[in-house]
Design a protein around this motif. Structure first.
Motif, PDB file in Angstrom:
ATOM      1  N   GLY A  81       2.189  54.907   1.488  1.00  0.00           N
ATOM      2  CA  GLY A  81       3.580  54.733   1.899  1.00  0.00           C
ATOM      3  C   GLY A  81       3.902  53.298   2.247  1.00  0.00           C
ATOM      4  O   GLY A  81       4.984  52.795   1.916  1.00  0.00           O
ATOM      5  N   GLY A  82       2.986  52.597   2.896  1.00  0.00           N
ATOM      6  CA  GLY A  82       3.219  51.194   3.215  1.00  0.00           C
ATOM      7  C   GLY A  82       3.307  50.323   1.982  1.00  0.00           C
ATOM      8  O   GLY A  82       4.155  49.431   1.892  1.00  0.00           O
ATOM      9  N   ALA A  83       2.418  50.588   1.010  1.00  0.00           N
ATOM     10  CA  ALA A  83       2.459  49.809  -0.231  1.00  0.00           C
ATOM     11  C   ALA A  83       3.751  50.061  -0.989  1.00  0.00           C
ATOM     12  O   ALA A  83       4.374  49.135  -1.529  1.00  0.00           O
ATOM     13  CB  ALA A  83       1.245  50.156  -1.091  1.00  0.00           C
ATOM     14  N   VAL A  84       4.173  51.311  -1.047  1.00  0.00           N
ATOM     15  CA  VAL A  84       5.421  51.649  -1.749  1.00  0.00           C
ATOM     16  C   VAL A  84       6.619  50.991  -1.065  1.00  0.00           C
ATOM     17  O   VAL A  84       7.528  50.470  -1.724  1.00  0.00           O
ATOM     18  CB  VAL A  84       5.591  53.180  -1.809  1.00  0.00           C
ATOM     19  CG1 VAL A  84       6.986  53.552  -2.289  1.00  0.00           C
ATOM     20  CG2 VAL A  84       4.539  53.784  -2.719  1.00  0.00           C
ATOM     21  N   GLY A 226      -2.418  43.896   1.786  1.00  0.00           N
ATOM     22  CA  GLY A 226      -2.091  44.289   3.152  1.00  0.00           C
ATOM     23  C   GLY A 226      -3.292  44.236   4.062  1.00  0.00           C
ATOM     24  O   GLY A 226      -3.198  43.791   5.216  1.00  0.00           O
ATOM     25  N   TRP A 227      -4.444  44.694   3.565  1.00  0.00           N
ATOM     26  CA  TRP A 227      -5.650  44.652   4.385  1.00  0.00           C
ATOM     27  C   TRP A 227      -6.057  43.221   4.714  1.00  0.00           C
ATOM     28  O   TRP A 227      -6.509  42.929   5.819  1.00  0.00           O
ATOM     29  CB  TRP A 227      -6.800  45.378   3.681  1.00  0.00           C
ATOM     30  CG  TRP A 227      -8.105  45.210   4.405  1.00  0.00           C
ATOM     31  CD1 TRP A 227      -9.205  44.541   3.990  1.00  0.00           C
ATOM     32  CD2 TRP A 227      -8.409  45.711   5.716  1.00  0.00           C
ATOM     33  NE1 TRP A 227     -10.181  44.590   4.941  1.00  0.00           N
ATOM     34  CE2 TRP A 227      -9.723  45.304   6.009  1.00  0.00           C
ATOM     35  CE3 TRP A 227      -7.693  46.457   6.643  1.00  0.00           C
ATOM     36  CZ2 TRP A 227     -10.343  45.620   7.213  1.00  0.00           C
ATOM     37  CZ3 TRP A 227      -8.299  46.782   7.848  1.00  0.00           C
ATOM     38  CH2 TRP A 227      -9.616  46.360   8.127  1.00  0.00           C
ATOM     39  N   ARG A 228      -5.898  42.315   3.741  1.00  0.00           N
ATOM     40  CA  ARG A 228      -6.231  40.912   4.013  1.00  0.00           C
ATOM     41  C   ARG A 228      -5.348  40.354   5.118  1.00  0.00           C
ATOM     42  O   ARG A 228      -5.801  39.546   5.943  1.00  0.00           O
ATOM     43  CB  ARG A 228      -6.098  40.073   2.739  1.00  0.00           C
ATOM     44  CG  ARG A 228      -7.236  40.289   1.750  1.00  0.00           C
ATOM     45  CD  ARG A 228      -7.308  39.153   0.741  1.00  0.00           C
ATOM     46  NE  ARG A 228      -6.157  39.128  -0.146  1.00  0.00           N
ATOM     47  CZ  ARG A 228      -6.108  39.752  -1.314  1.00  0.00           C
ATOM     48  NH1 ARG A 228      -7.155  40.464  -1.731  1.00  0.00           N
ATOM     49  NH2 ARG A 228      -5.037  39.671  -2.079  1.00  0.00           N
ATOM     50  N   SER A 357       5.632  46.233   5.882  1.00  0.00           N
ATOM     51  CA  SER A 357       5.391  47.669   5.783  1.00  0.00           C
ATOM     52  C   SER A 357       3.925  47.984   5.527  1.00  0.00           C
ATOM     53  O   SER A 357       3.399  48.978   6.042  1.00  0.00           O
ATOM     54  CB  SER A 357       6.263  48.281   4.688  1.00  0.00           C
ATOM     55  OG  SER A 357       7.617  48.283   5.070  1.00  0.00           O
ATOM     56  N   ARG A 358       3.244  47.149   4.740  1.00  0.00           N
ATOM     57  CA  ARG A 358       1.822  47.396   4.517  1.00  0.00           C
ATOM     58  C   ARG A 358       1.033  47.216   5.809  1.00  0.00           C
ATOM     59  O   ARG A 358       0.154  48.028   6.137  1.00  0.00           O
ATOM     60  CB  ARG A 358       1.280  46.464   3.427  1.00  0.00           C
ATOM     61  CG  ARG A 358       1.516  46.977   2.026  1.00  0.00           C
ATOM     62  CD  ARG A 358       1.221  45.933   0.986  1.00  0.00           C
ATOM     63  NE  ARG A 358       2.295  44.944   0.919  1.00  0.00           N
ATOM     64  CZ  ARG A 358       2.311  43.916   0.085  1.00  0.00           C
ATOM     65  NH1 ARG A 358       1.296  43.742  -0.757  1.00  0.00           N
ATOM     66  NH2 ARG A 358       3.316  43.070   0.061  1.00  0.00           N
ATOM     67  N   VAL A 359       1.341  46.177   6.561  1.00  0.00           N
ATOM     68  CA  VAL A 359       0.667  45.983   7.840  1.00  0.00           C
ATOM     69  C   VAL A 359       1.002  47.136   8.788  1.00  0.00           C
ATOM     70  O   VAL A 359       0.130  47.657   9.493  1.00  0.00           O
ATOM     71  CB  VAL A 359       1.072  44.623   8.455  1.00  0.00           C
ATOM     72  CG1 VAL A 359       0.581  44.512   9.892  1.00  0.00           C
ATOM     73  CG2 VAL A 359       0.501  43.484   7.608  1.00  0.00           C
ATOM     74  N   SER A 438      -3.212  32.517  12.019  1.00  0.00           N
ATOM     75  CA  SER A 438      -3.283  31.897  10.707  1.00  0.00           C
ATOM     76  C   SER A 438      -3.473  32.967   9.668  1.00  0.00           C
ATOM     77  O   SER A 438      -3.976  34.040   9.930  1.00  0.00           O
ATOM     78  CB  SER A 438      -4.451  30.904  10.668  1.00  0.00           C
ATOM     79  OG  SER A 438      -4.719  30.497   9.356  1.00  0.00           O
ATOM     80  N   THR A 439      -3.065  32.673   8.455  1.00  0.00           N
ATOM     81  CA  THR A 439      -3.287  33.633   7.381  1.00  0.00           C
ATOM     82  C   THR A 439      -4.705  33.570   6.866  1.00  0.00           C
ATOM     83  O   THR A 439      -5.087  34.336   5.992  1.00  0.00           O
ATOM     84  CB  THR A 439      -2.313  33.363   6.217  1.00  0.00           C
ATOM     85  OG1 THR A 439      -2.474  32.025   5.777  1.00  0.00           O
ATOM     86  CG2 THR A 439      -0.883  33.598   6.642  1.00  0.00           C
TER      87      THR A 439
END
Length: 443
Positions: A81-84, A226-228, A357-359, A438-439
């Motif tokens: 759902g987050g990816a969508v 999103g996981w990264r 949304s992915r996070v 930081s990213t």
């Protein structure tokens, strides 16, 4: 024809129409209104679904099975759902999920009102509702986080959560009364109508300022990205891991041990219900506090306010009299709400808009993944070690994990910063990198 003379300097100036606060954008207002509508309906529907199972001849085990039927697809589909939601326009995902919930609750209501509801039918419809929630929740969180901007973001999130919590409290009270007076079927029908109304409100969201999202790769690629984002921020994955355990422990204490202690020592369901209501009132007061308070170190403040979550388990282990437990639950509600608002501020400030949304889906997944396991193990653990010992263990786990999270430098150091710059969707400026976030992965 002569024009009317201009007003003299001494003429009274007509009052200007009352306008929304600067931070309450159109999207924010629509989202808050829709959340209140669905909160009023869904809180009562949770009570109604349990009583619908009982009226159909089910017992406690079958009530639990229907509840689990809703939870399992919620856990399974949250990350997708987050990816969508980051791949498609979020408001469309939200509207589609609301329509699915409307149809499933409507069918549930028809079955119950007809007197022909079967356990497998109720479980199937509950599973459809959980599926809708799995797609809705990440999209909704991303939409809310991106709908506010500026230094008043914390106040906006606090008002949003105050409306949500108030609707949940009022909906539960109203739903309980309606179940007793007109039956669970009609309460489920009201929830279906509430979802339809919320879908209509969310259909009017303005997404004209949303940049077109690049669709490189597939859903698995989006999940990895999103996981990264989560793994690159120790403060983020640290708190998510903390609450994966804390939420499970709290659920075990309040859903399993609390009613048993109340029944044996406090006088039954009534004082336990009052204690839970005090918790709800505490969340409203905590949100009200955060409309005024602007802590500088947002995560440090929020994490310190997690420590009171250890108090209800300790109060049940003693056990405290009903009045003491009620006071403890109120304090717990205040602390949890302070954390919730500061957490939203941190996500709003640090996470890129196109990955919100992915996070959020990883955050939600961590929050609920261990709840079914913890509640299932609560009984065996109490049988093995004793109920009081299990409750003291719950309290110790919450306090220990919260102390561990405070050792993360980014949790102690992440500061609220004034936002100014180029507005993004909903007026949200693009986040700028800071020394605290930081990213890139630490080290």
């Amino acid at each position: 024809m002569t024009s009317a003379p201009p007003p003299s300097p001494t003429s009274p100036t007509p009052p200007s129409p009352r306008r929304r606060p600067e931070w309450a954008s159109r999207n924010y207002t629509l989202l808050t209104a829709a959340t209140v509508v669905t909160g009023l309906g869904s809180s009562g529907a949770l009570i109604a679904s349990a009583f619908a199972v009982l009226e159909a001849g089910g017992d406690g085990t079958e009530v639990g099975l229907v509840a689990a039927a809703r939870t399992v697809p919620l856990v399974l589909f949250l990350l997708i759902g987050g990816a969508v939601a980051d791949r498609l326009p979020r408001h469309r995902v939200m509207v589609a999920a609301n329509v699915l919930n409307c149809l499933s609750q409507g069918a549930f209501a028809v079955l119950v009102l007809s007197g022909e509801a079967r356990l497998w039918q109720m479980a199937l419809l509950a599973a459809l509702g959980g599926t809708g929630q799995a797609f809705f929740a990440p999209a909704a969180e991303g939409m809310v986080l991106s709908s506010v901007s500026g230094e008043q973001a914390g106040r906006a999130f606090a008002f949003f959560r105050m409306g949500m919590n108030g609707a949940n409290i009022g909906g539960a009270a109203l739903g309980g009364a309606l179940v007793a007076s007109v039956g669970p079927g009609w309460v489920l029908a009201v929830d279906a109508v509430a979802f339809a109304g919320a879908a209509a409100l969310r259909a009017f969201l303005d997404v004209s300022h949303v940049p077109v999202r690049e669709r490189g790769g597939g859903v698995l690629h989006d999940l990895r990205v999103g996981w990264r984002e989560v793994a690159a921020r120790p403060w983020l994955w640290g708190v998510v891991a903390q609450f994966a355990v804390v939420n499970g422990v709290v659920a075990a204490a309040e859903a399993v041990y609390g009613p048993l202690v109340a029944d044996e020592f406090l006088g039954g369901a009534r004082p336990w219900g009052i204690a839970l209501a005090a918790f709800g009132a505490g969340t409203v007061c905590g949100a009200l506090l955060m409309t005024r308070w602007k802590p500088s170190r947002i995560l440090l403040t929020g994490t310190l306010c997690v420590f009171p979550l250890a108090l209800p388990s300790a109060a049940l282990a003693v056990p405290l009299p009903a009045g003491g437990l009620t006071a403890v639950m109120f304090v717990c509600g205040v602390g949890l709400e302070v954390f919730a608002v500061t957490w939203m501020m941190a996500l709003h400030q640090e996470i890129p808009e196109d990955k919100l949304s992915r996070v959020a889906s990883y955050d939600w997944f961590g929050s609920i993944a261990m709840v079914p396991l913890a509640t299932a193990l609560a009984g065996p653990v109490a049988d093995t070690f004793g109920r009081a010992e299990a409750l003291w263990g719950c309290s110790a786990v919450i306090a220990l994990l919260t102390a561990v999270v405070l050792t993360v430098p980014d949790v102690r150091g992440l500061r609220r910063r004034p936002e100014s710059g180029r507005p993004g969707f909903g007026g949200r400026p693009e986040a700028q990198p800071t020394a605290q976030s930081s990213t890139q992965p630490a080290g």
